[in-house]
Design a protein around this motif. Structure first.
Motif, PDB file in Angstrom:
ATOM      1  N   TYR A 489     -41.816 -71.165 -38.244  1.00  0.00           N
ATOM      2  CA  TYR A 489     -41.177 -71.091 -39.556  1.00  0.00           C
ATOM      3  C   TYR A 489     -40.848 -72.495 -40.032  1.00  0.00           C
ATOM      4  CZ  TYR A 489     -37.882 -69.877 -43.237  1.00  0.00           C
ATOM      5  OH  TYR A 489     -37.242 -69.761 -44.436  1.00  0.00           O
ATOM      6  N   ASP A 490     -41.225 -72.788 -41.276  1.00  0.00           N
ATOM      7  CA  ASP A 490     -40.974 -74.096 -41.869  1.00  0.00           C
ATOM      8  C   ASP A 490     -39.864 -73.946 -42.911  1.00  0.00           C
ATOM      9  OD1 ASP A 490     -41.339 -76.813 -42.529  1.00  0.00           O
ATOM     10  OD2 ASP A 490     -42.565 -76.231 -44.254  1.00  0.00           O
ATOM     11  N   TYR A 491     -38.689 -74.507 -42.607  1.00  0.00           N
ATOM     12  CA  TYR A 491     -37.544 -74.334 -43.494  1.00  0.00           C
ATOM     13  C   TYR A 491     -37.733 -75.055 -44.819  1.00  0.00           C
ATOM     14  CZ  TYR A 491     -34.937 -72.180 -39.701  1.00  0.00           C
ATOM     15  OH  TYR A 491     -34.519 -71.329 -38.716  1.00  0.00           O
ATOM     16  N   SER A 492     -38.494 -76.148 -44.819  1.00  0.00           N
ATOM     17  CA  SER A 492     -38.653 -76.912 -46.052  1.00  0.00           C
ATOM     18  C   SER A 492     -39.434 -76.142 -47.117  1.00  0.00           C
ATOM     19  CB  SER A 492     -39.350 -78.245 -45.767  1.00  0.00           C
ATOM     20  OG  SER A 492     -40.665 -78.019 -45.277  1.00  0.00           O
ATOM     21  N   THR A 493     -40.340 -75.277 -46.682  1.00  0.00           N
ATOM     22  CA  THR A 493     -41.142 -74.489 -47.627  1.00  0.00           C
ATOM     23  C   THR A 493     -40.772 -73.018 -47.611  1.00  0.00           C
ATOM     24  OG1 THR A 493     -42.883 -74.137 -45.971  1.00  0.00           O
ATOM     25  CG2 THR A 493     -43.085 -76.082 -47.407  1.00  0.00           C
ATOM     26  N   ASP A 494     -39.812 -72.646 -46.717  1.00  0.00           N
ATOM     27  CA  ASP A 494     -39.404 -71.252 -46.567  1.00  0.00           C
ATOM     28  C   ASP A 494     -40.615 -70.351 -46.341  1.00  0.00           C
ATOM     29  OD1 ASP A 494     -37.718 -69.062 -46.424  1.00  0.00           O
ATOM     30  OD2 ASP A 494     -37.807 -68.670 -48.575  1.00  0.00           O
ATOM     31  N   SER A 495     -41.470 -70.783 -45.435  1.00  0.00           N
ATOM     32  CA  SER A 495     -42.680 -70.016 -45.120  1.00  0.00           C
ATOM     33  C   SER A 495     -43.095 -70.314 -43.690  1.00  0.00           C
ATOM     34  CB  SER A 495     -43.813 -70.371 -46.088  1.00  0.00           C
ATOM     35  OG  SER A 495     -44.176 -71.734 -45.940  1.00  0.00           O
ATOM     36  N   PHE A 496     -44.095 -69.597 -43.251  1.00  0.00           N
ATOM     37  CA  PHE A 496     -44.617 -69.795 -41.906  1.00  0.00           C
ATOM     38  C   PHE A 496     -45.913 -70.592 -41.973  1.00  0.00           C
ATOM     39  CE2 PHE A 496     -41.822 -66.220 -41.546  1.00  0.00           C
ATOM     40  CZ  PHE A 496     -41.254 -66.348 -40.287  1.00  0.00           C
ATOM     41  N   ILE A 497     -46.070 -71.496 -41.027  1.00  0.00           N
ATOM     42  CA  ILE A 497     -47.306 -72.271 -40.931  1.00  0.00           C
ATOM     43  C   ILE A 497     -47.963 -71.948 -39.593  1.00  0.00           C
ATOM     44  CG2 ILE A 497     -46.582 -74.138 -42.461  1.00  0.00           C
ATOM     45  CD1 ILE A 497     -45.828 -75.754 -39.996  1.00  0.00           C
ATOM     46  N   ALA A 498     -49.283 -71.990 -39.583  1.00  0.00           N
ATOM     47  CA  ALA A 498     -50.036 -71.639 -38.377  1.00  0.00           C
ATOM     48  C   ALA A 498     -50.984 -72.788 -38.044  1.00  0.00           C
ATOM     49  CB  ALA A 498     -50.805 -70.339 -38.564  1.00  0.00           C
ATOM     50  N   ALA A 499     -50.482 -73.753 -37.285  1.00  0.00           N
ATOM     51  CA  ALA A 499     -51.262 -74.945 -36.953  1.00  0.00           C
ATOM     52  C   ALA A 499     -52.298 -74.632 -35.875  1.00  0.00           C
ATOM     53  CB  ALA A 499     -50.339 -76.059 -36.476  1.00  0.00           C
TER      54      ALA A 499
END
Length: 787
Positions: A489-499
């Motif tokens: 979870y990425d708080y800066s974008t309020d979304s999930f990232i999948a690296a």
């Protein structure tokens, strides 16, 4: 010409892709390697040889692909489950579960599912509770093999393995129960009654979820000579509907008069209130307290009338025998409203079970927000909160905060759900076309039917390999099987990232990943099985920014193809000191295909005796009186095995008639298949007086290798221009007595390299002996010829 002494201090970036062979600008280049085989990069930076695997048992039938699952109550009560064709076997404390003492069958004993009894030397497992059904009897008894404990299952070879060659079942544990899912089989519940008694049965939901209420055909519920009967006005039923559930509602809510105060009523009169039907126990004048109870009888005032709760205008049925497309027998699971039972009084408000053979059963299962959660295709079902086997969408006509939830994950394509994983922020739903998250619409309220949010997060897609949750991240395999993605979870974008965590080692997953398990103690390693049978490791520690891939060839030299890992699982060791990695390894033994259950042994640790070093695969330990003949090695018949005898390297032996002969009598002997560790560095960068040293001719004269508790190490240079020059690092001390084994070494060792001039100048470390190796750093002296 420039001379430089470099120091490679870390190896924890693991094996790097040939595509980054020139990226000396990357920080991980300095801590990466060209090859890492049978070594484990540690979070601290060192490279440690993988310990060997210990043989436990052959699977029930080596002709069939078999899978591992786990049951983990606590570290003292953890089991490995062997899922084979129509059975489960169990392993605990590094051994196979056996029946123990079995009593003879007795006609007077009331047997329950999971009981064991014997007749004529054969042990039988009870599959149906009964009394006085003699063995053998396939309706009540399942024969076991010798004293091996086993539970029969409905899962065939087709159901155990997916089209992507992964494990075909989805499992989740709650206490002493494991829920198991497959599209073709009604959800099952594996229950541990005791450590030596397990049972498997279809889950008796009360009730399961239903499809949307239909209004096309009319259903008449009636009694006939065969019992309760459901009749449809048009073709509705199929034979496979037997044992599924069916739901009906009253045709109208105003069938009965409403309850009102101060009204005269007679005996056995029906009234409705609060969405429920009640009837009078005796006549009288109604009081002032309206009936809302849901069980038993209560007065509506003083004196008032006593009202008996009857129904909530709905009914659930378990369908029985198929009569015709318009007729099925049924068993009522709740009191049926009187209106529904009136002669020829049909209702158009009915629904079939959402889970049945005709449309398929759930394919995935987990827990989320205190709800048992199932998924299939694009649909997800959540049980009532805290009531795992209740999927009622309302209670007495009202949708409550703890009612069951049913949602559909919408998509532009016909994507299929292939994984559901709970996270702190929500439920991660992997589909074949992307990633979706299910969470609360308002975080200030509990997850409920009126507080659900579905958000599309990514479009990578996944394959049906169960994702692994590590701390706050979820690792899942992308649809093609070659990329492992880390969801955070990425708080800066309020979304999930999948690296993509395979981006620097994209070559290592060629063929695709089919199984995964995470090893927390002591390594922080995700173990992954590749489709060709190579076991991959991924050292992963997000907080320390460590991620490094490594490959493991189980019991054979690199590329031998003689050992194929098919499944991996991890459970705590019974003493709580570490986690154990369990494997199913397909081998060719003496010309025959064998599938063996093996587990990874512990590493050598400070204070351990040297004769306990265990760095062979599919092996065993002899410990006892000094002997020259070790027997009981039948699973290695015809194999050339490596031997460590009383801590000393011994010439290889061939297992003949299950035995080997030693040159000297020994009391502690480690015996197993050779595994060859190999590390090759990247091209060194540094030492040039004119820009980069890449592509320039070099000569390595001396290599200093720093080791910890290591022995039997070989090191040298290798390239495309010169054959490998691997030299023994001789650490034998002058004070070591003759006729005693060399001892493990900690410190720096220097070797002189008689190599030529070439551009690669990579260094390799390996061993052909069964000792531990921990590589701390490599310090070469390099002469670089500037252009």
């Amino acid at each position: 010409m420039a001379k430089v002494s470099l120091n490679k201090t870390s190896f924890n970036a693991g094996e790097l892709s040939p595509r980054v062979d020139g990226r000396v600008d990357l920080a991980k280049y300095a801590s990466g390697c060209k090859q890492v085989q049978n070594f484990i990069p540690l979070v601290q930076g060192a490279l440690q040889r993988r310990p060997g695997t210990r043989f436990v048992s052959e699977v029930k039938n080596s002709a069939n692909t078999t899978w591992l699952a786990k049951f983990e109550f606590n570290f003292q009560q953890s089991f490995i489950l062997e899922f084979g064709v129509n059975y489960i076997r169990f392993y605990s404390n590094h051994a196979q579960l056996v029946t123990g003492t079995v009593t003879a069958w007795n006609a007077a004993t009331a047997y329950t599912i999971g009981d064991i009894a014997s007749t004529a030397g054969v042990n039988y497992y009870c599959i149906l509770a009964h009394t006085n059904h003699a063995q053998p009897n396939a309706a009540y008894w399942y024969p076991l093999t010798d004293d091996i404990y086993e539970v029969p299952t409905p899962y065939t070879a087709t159901e155990l393995t997916t089209s992507e060659n992964g494990f075909g079942l989805s499992l989740v544990q709650s206490g002493d129960v494991i829920y198991i899912c497959h599209r073709n089989i009604a959800p099952q519940k594996l229950s541990r009654i005791s450590n030596n008694k397990w049972s498997l049965a279809a889950v008796e939901f009360a009730p399961p979820p239903f499809e949307r209420v239909n209004a096309d055909n009319t259903i008449v519920v009636k009694w006939d000579e065969a019992g309760l009967d459901l009749e449809a006005s048009a073709s509705l039923f199929v034979a496979s509907d037997a044992n599924s559930w069916f739901y009906v509602e009253q045709s109208a809510i105003d069938v009965n008069k409403p309850w009102v105060t101060a009204t005269a009523v007679g005996a056995t009169e029906y009234r409705r209130n609060d969405g429920k039907n009640y009837y009078t126990v005796a006549g009288g004048t109604t009081g002032y307290v309206s009936p809302i109870h849901t069980v038993g009888s209560k007065l509506d005032g003083d004196p008032g009338v006593t009202w008996e709760y009857h129904d909530d205008t709905t009914a659930y049925f378990k369908l029985g025998a198929y009569v015709s497309a318009t007729d099925m027998l049924a068993t009522a699971k709740v009191t049926v409203p009187t209106d529904i039972l009136k002669a020829n009084n049909g209702t158009k408000r009915w629904a079939k079970s959402a889970w049945r053979s005709e449309v398929g059963y759930p394919t995935h299962v987990t827990f989320f927000r205190e709800r048992l959660t199932f998924a299939r295709d694009q649909k997800i079902w959540f049980s009532c909160a805290g009531d795992y086997e209740n999927f009622a969408s309302n209670e007495f006509g009202q949708i409550l905060a703890d009612s069951a939830i049913s949602i559909e994950v919408q998509s532009d394509t016909a994507s299929q759900i292939v994984g559901i994983t709970p996270m702190a922020q929500g439920l991660m739903v992997n589909t074949t076309d992307g990633e979706v998250f299910v969470s609360e619409a308002s975080i200030s309220e509990a997850f409920a039917p009126t507080n659900v949010k579905i958000s599309q997060q990514g479009g990578y897609g996944a394959r049906q390999v169960r994702p692994v949750r590590v701390d706050n991240a979820v690792l899942f395999v992308q649809r093609a099987g070659k990329k492992l993605r880390e969801t955070n979870y990425d708080y800066s974008t309020d979304s999930f990232i999948a690296a993509d965590v395979t981006i620097l080692a994209d070559h290592i997953t060629n063929g695709g990943i089919v199984d995964m398990a995470f090893h927390r103690e002591p390594y922080n390693v995700l173990w992954a099985v590749r489709s060709d049978g190579v076991l991959l490791g991924f050292t992963y520690n997000k907080l320390q920014d460590v991620s490094g891939w490594h490959r493991h060839i189980i019991g054979g030299s690199f590329g031998s193809g003689n050992s194929v890992v098919e499944s991996v699982q991890v459970i705590p060791r019974y003493d709580g000191t570490r986690d154990d990695v369990w494997l199913i390894v397909k081998r060719t033994i003496n010309g025959a295909t064998k599938r063996y259950i093996e587990y990874l042994e512990k590493d050598y640790e400070d204070g351990d005796l040297q004769n306990t070093c265990y760095y062979v695969d599919c092996g065993a330990t002899y410990s006892g009186s000094a002997t020259t003949i070790v027997t009981g090695l039948t699973w290695l018949e015809g194999q050339t095995v490596q031997v460590l005898a009383d801590g000393a390297n011994h010439p290889d032996c061939v297992v003949t008639s299950g035995a080997i002969t030693l040159q000297l009598a020994s009391s502690v002997v480690q015996i197993g298949l050779r595994n060859t560790p190999l590390m090759q560095t990247m091209r060194p960068e540094g030492g040039s007086q004119n820009g980069t040293s890449q592509g320039k001719l070099k000569r390595i004269s001396i290599v200093v290798i720093r080791l910890l508790n290591s022995l039997g190490v070989k090191a040298g240079i290798n390239s495309g221009n010169y054959p490998w020059q691997l030299l023994d690092i001789n650490n034998r001390r002058p004070i070591t007595p003759m006729d005693t084994p060399n001892t493990l070494f900690t410190g720096d060792s220097s070797i002189n390299i008689d190599g030529g001039v070439e551009s690669d100048a990579t260094i390799s470390v390996t061993s052909d002996q069964a000792y531990p190796i921990t590589l701390i750093s490599i310090m070469p002296d390099i002469n670089t010829h500037d252009r």
